[in-house]
Design an enzyme around this catalytic site. Sequence first.
Site, mmCIF file in Angstrom:
data_model
loop_
_atom_site.group_PDB
_atom_site.id
_atom_site.type_symbol
_atom_site.label_atom_id
_atom_site.label_comp_id
_atom_site.label_asym_id
_atom_site.label_seq_id
_atom_site.Cartn_x
_atom_site.Cartn_y
_atom_site.Cartn_z
ATOM 1 N N GLY A 138 0.806 -1.207 0.000
ATOM 2 C CA GLY A 138 0.000 0.000 0.000
ATOM 3 C C GLY A 138 0.842 1.261 0.000
ATOM 4 N N HIS A 164 4.757 2.255 -7.910
ATOM 5 C CA HIS A 164 3.714 1.231 -7.954
ATOM 6 C C HIS A 164 2.836 1.406 -9.196
ATOM 7 C CE1 HIS A 164 4.285 1.412 -3.403
ATOM 8 N NE2 HIS A 164 4.609 0.171 -3.714
ATOM 9 N N GLN A 195 7.207 -9.723 7.855
ATOM 10 C CA GLN A 195 8.482 -9.327 7.265
ATOM 11 C C GLN A 195 9.135 -8.156 7.994
ATOM 12 O OE1 GLN A 195 6.490 -8.465 3.405
ATOM 13 N NE2 GLN A 195 7.816 -6.665 3.312
ATOM 14 N N SER A 227 7.784 4.132 -0.464
ATOM 15 C CA SER A 227 6.776 4.572 0.508
ATOM 16 C C SER A 227 7.432 5.174 1.738
ATOM 17 C CB SER A 227 5.884 3.394 0.908
ATOM 18 O OG SER A 227 5.182 2.899 -0.213
#
Length: 273
Positions: free
Chosen positions: A28, A34, A58, A183
């Site tokens: 996200g 992306h 993770q 991100s």
Amino acid sequence: MQIIRTIKELENFVQNASGKIGFVPTMGALHDGHVSLIKKCVSENETSIVSTFVNPTQFLPGEDLDKYPRKEQSDIQICEQNGVSAIFIPDANELYFEDEPLIVAPKKLSTILEGKTRPGHFDGVLRVLNKLFRLTRANSVYMGKKDTQQLIIVQNMIKTFFLNIELVACDIVREPDGLALSSRNVYICDEDKCNALRLSRSLNKALNLIQNGEEDASEIKANMLEVLEPLKVDYVAVTDRNLNEISKVEKGNTIILVAAYVGKTRLIDNIWI
């Protein structure tokens, strides 16, 4: 576009999907990097699925799981605008069970570079991707070269488990100043931005040296480290396409990778030669 939150809904969607299925797995907080993956996926497949799941397995203790950026409404809007067939937004309880069999990343590949600093990280990556690949029944999966080590380890999993999936490696997307999109860039304050650019500039320095005939990996790394000062450098590596360290650059079979801290934010970048 369908917004899917449960495995049952996803199974029903996939069962009724037509043609080839393309899949873009993400955590996200979608950005233009992306979007480049999404556009390629949509253009090459009749059905396209994007997942936005901040995967807890993770993250190591003390990492940024709790503060990792979450932008669900923005993610949905971006997927809709780019023609995605379905977005999968599961909860961790939907994907994980107690005492489930685990996948362990290959030791040689997962204990170097990123794995040396983040032990167990790639086990968590493979754990969730194995589930997502099977749930989406993807024919093609689209992932970025920025996470090169992840890309190579995932390809290894696909081969090991005989998954009939094409892994499409997509080029890094950068800001106009050269910073690789991530991100985590939201963590970088304005005064740290110049230091963040040292990663891409160190790689450009390496590329310029190679284009001028330099082949010695030690010399290339030394020049990169000069550019990276005063950052706290995690690693600078010159490897082949299987992530084996090499002493001499071989065009068409070399990756140069860097990881460093900008303030408290750890950034990675690389170039393929």
